[in-house]
Design an enzyme around this catalytic site. Structure first.
Site, mmCIF file in Angstrom:
data_model
loop_
_atom_site.group_PDB
_atom_site.id
_atom_site.type_symbol
_atom_site.label_atom_id
_atom_site.label_comp_id
_atom_site.label_asym_id
_atom_site.label_seq_id
_atom_site.Cartn_x
_atom_site.Cartn_y
_atom_site.Cartn_z
ATOM 1 N N LYS A 1 -7.227 -0.667 11.574
ATOM 2 C CA LYS A 1 -6.642 -1.052 10.280
ATOM 3 C C LYS A 1 -5.387 -0.210 10.037
ATOM 4 O O LYS A 1 -4.361 -0.702 9.566
ATOM 5 C CB LYS A 1 -7.674 -0.851 9.165
ATOM 6 C CG LYS A 1 -7.268 -1.409 7.812
ATOM 7 C CD LYS A 1 -6.403 -0.469 6.991
ATOM 8 C CE LYS A 1 -6.024 -1.087 5.665
ATOM 9 N NZ LYS A 1 -5.120 -0.256 4.880
ATOM 10 N N GLU B 1 0.823 -1.221 0.000
ATOM 11 C CA GLU B 1 0.000 0.000 0.000
ATOM 12 C C GLU B 1 0.855 1.270 0.000
ATOM 13 O O GLU B 1 1.658 1.496 0.912
ATOM 14 C CB GLU B 1 -0.933 0.003 1.220
ATOM 15 C CG GLU B 1 -1.938 1.155 1.181
ATOM 16 C CD GLU B 1 -2.917 1.133 2.357
ATOM 17 O OE1 GLU B 1 -3.315 0.040 2.805
ATOM 18 O OE2 GLU B 1 -3.262 2.230 2.821
ATOM 19 N N ASP C 1 3.336 -14.970 11.794
ATOM 20 C CA ASP C 1 1.951 -15.294 11.436
ATOM 21 C C ASP C 1 1.069 -14.059 11.673
ATOM 22 O O ASP C 1 0.607 -13.814 12.781
ATOM 23 C CB ASP C 1 1.497 -16.480 12.300
ATOM 24 C CG ASP C 1 0.092 -16.945 11.961
ATOM 25 O OD1 ASP C 1 -0.633 -16.215 11.257
ATOM 26 O OD2 ASP C 1 -0.287 -18.034 12.424
ATOM 27 N N HIS D 1 -1.597 10.626 0.371
ATOM 28 C CA HIS D 1 -1.778 9.314 -0.225
ATOM 29 C C HIS D 1 -1.760 9.424 -1.756
ATOM 30 O O HIS D 1 -1.049 8.696 -2.432
ATOM 31 C CB HIS D 1 -3.120 8.753 0.242
ATOM 32 C CG HIS D 1 -3.290 7.299 -0.048
ATOM 33 N ND1 HIS D 1 -2.667 6.337 0.697
ATOM 34 C CD2 HIS D 1 -3.986 6.658 -0.991
ATOM 35 C CE1 HIS D 1 -2.991 5.153 0.220
ATOM 36 N NE2 HIS D 1 -3.793 5.329 -0.812
HETATM 37 C C1 MEV Z 1 -5.632 3.563 5.353
HETATM 38 O O1 MEV Z 1 -4.902 2.439 4.920
HETATM 39 C C2 MEV Z 1 -5.544 3.699 6.850
HETATM 40 C C3 MEV Z 1 -6.385 4.835 7.461
HETATM 41 O O2 MEV Z 1 -7.738 4.705 7.066
HETATM 42 C C4 MEV Z 1 -6.264 4.704 8.969
HETATM 43 C C5 MEV Z 1 -7.181 5.605 9.753
HETATM 44 O O3 MEV Z 1 -8.241 6.001 9.249
HETATM 45 O O4 MEV Z 1 -6.826 5.892 10.911
HETATM 46 C C6 MEV Z 1 -5.920 6.169 7.004
#
Ligand code: MEV
Length: 439
Positions: free
Chosen positions: A262, A85, A278, A376
């Protein structure tokens, strides 16, 4: 004077791949054999893959990058991250630099034992079952250590405790679950734990007269927690408040908590993969721990320290190994482990917890200020250019144009990249030449 790790952090991202490899070689993070291995494209021989899984047809290659600027518990690290990513590595390096300049990262592991479960689904008498198991506890521990976990015992670990839990079946009756607590030393411990639990099946059935249904380790290892803390001594008051608010959002709302976590895993998984650990087990443990009070919550918390600073804490089970399994068989994982220089499984989990928390801070800062798209998408322009079919020499020009579109319209897409490439190629097509007249 020999170069230190911190000497190569400045401008590292601007170097070519070859220069990066040389810089890592110069500071001893890589050996010349590692540089040669990476330059030749890493692991190619599929016979190793055949040892791991079935029906092998090849390898799936992920980009391997390094996170720079990390100083954890006063020590500098160069941290391998295998991930696809865009912007994960860039964001974590930038945030680590911020902390390096204005704060600190500290870590600790609380607890030593992993958990195995032995289920007796339908028991006649829970009280009698529990009494029997607890009265035989010392024997069960001793026999497990003698017959199965003797290797761990030699290394200072082994089975430490046996507990009994009553778990409702949902129909008014209960099942009994025996928990085995074991110190796995530097192994992740899954195999040995499963062997111990299966070994205990017979004595448990004999002592209690009940039937064991199944045996397996638990990934919810709340008996061994890794904690990392980031302390920024000085931070813009407005930003600190926004980050605190973002943190509260993730604490209170499971929809936001999932995305927040995430983002934390964006920092964690790439190291797990690079070191051959793992990642599914760690993910499962983290998510289960995040729901421990009945609601899924953030595994990080940020709050102002009352003195103009900001403190963040990550706390979750992070069970990894530095011996056994892929970690000591896959040459890339072995190289990554050397590069990290973490001696023990606990040290590795502390680094991983630190990176997860720093990644989270980077995301929260971006989300509460410029938004996530800017950074991003800026980095994503290269992917878009490639996706549109740009050749290597066309990529910088397409990227430049995409950045202009992004700045003006605040969004870009693959169709923008396709249009930009079309225009670029049309502009470069040689104009029909006018006939030359020679006298
Ligand atoms: C994207 O890979 C991760 C984010 O969504 C984490 C977050 O919202 O804190 C930017």
């Amino acid at each position: 004077m020999t170069k230190q790790l911190q000497d190569i952090f400045k401008g590292f991202s601007k170097l070519s791949r070859e220069e990066r490899l040389n810089a890592l070689l110069e500071v001893g993070a890589l050996q010349s054999s590692d540089v040669e291995y990476l330059s030749k494209g890493g692991l190619r021989d599929t016979s190793l893959g055949e040892k791991f899984i079935e029906n092998v047809i090849g390898y799936f290659q992920l980009p391997l990058g390094v996170a720079t600027n990390f100083r954890i518990d006063g020590k500098d690290f160069v941290i391998p991250m295998a991930v696809e990513e865009t912007s994960i590595v860039a964001a974590v390096c930038k945030t680590a630099k911020w902390i390096r300049d204005a704060g600190s990262i500290t870590t600790e592991v609380v607890g030593n034992e992993i958990i195995g479960q032995i289920q007796c689904a339908k028991i006649k008498d829970f009280v009698a079952f529990e009494k029997q198991i607890l009265s035989q506890k010392n024997f069960l521990i001793e026999v497990s250590n003698r017959e199965v976990a003797f290797g761990l015992v030699r290394r200072g670990g082994g089975v430490r405790d046996i507990q009994v839990r009553r778990v409702p079946r949902g129909d008014g009756t209960d099942m009994a679950v025996v928990h085995v607590l074991m110190d796995p030393c530097d192994a992740m411990g899954a195999n040995i734990m499963n062997q111990v639990c299966e070994y205990l099946k017979e004595p448990i059935e004999q002592f209690t007269g009940e039937k064991v249904t199944m045996c397996i380790l638990s990934n919810l290892v709340d008996s061994k927690i890794t904690r990392s803390t980031v302390h920024l001594k000085n931070i813009d008051a407005d930003l600190a408040e926004k980050i605190e608010e973002a943190s509260l959002f993730a604490q209170q709302d499971p929809y936001r908590a999932a995305t927040n976590n995430k983002g934390v895993l964006n920092g964690i998984d790439p190291i797990l993969i690079a070191t051959g650990n793992d990642w599914r087990a760690v993910e499962a443990g983290i998510h289960a721990y995040a729901s421990r009070d009945g609601q899924y919550r953030s595994i990080t918390r940020w709050h102002r320290d009352g003195e103009g600073g900001l403190k963040g804490i990550f706390e979750a089970p992070l069970i990894v190994g530095t011996v056994g399994g892929v970690t000591t068989l896959h040459p890339t994982a072995m190289m990554c482990m050397k590069m990290l220089g973490t001696e023990s499984a606990n040290d590795l989990s502390r680094v991983i917890a630190a990176v997860g928390l720093v990644q989270n801070l980077g995301a929260l800062k971006a989300l509460t200020t410029v938004g996530i798209i800017e950074g991003h998408m800026k980095l994503h322009t290269k992917n878009l250019a490639l996706g549109a079919g740009a050749e290597e020499k066309e990529i910088p020009m397409v990227q430049k144009k995409l950045e202009e579109i992004l700045a003006a319209r605040k969004r870009i897409s693959l169709s923008n990249a396709i249009d930009v490439l079309k225009e670029l190629r049309a502009g470069q097509r040689p104009k029909p030449s006018t006939p030359q007249h020679h006298s």
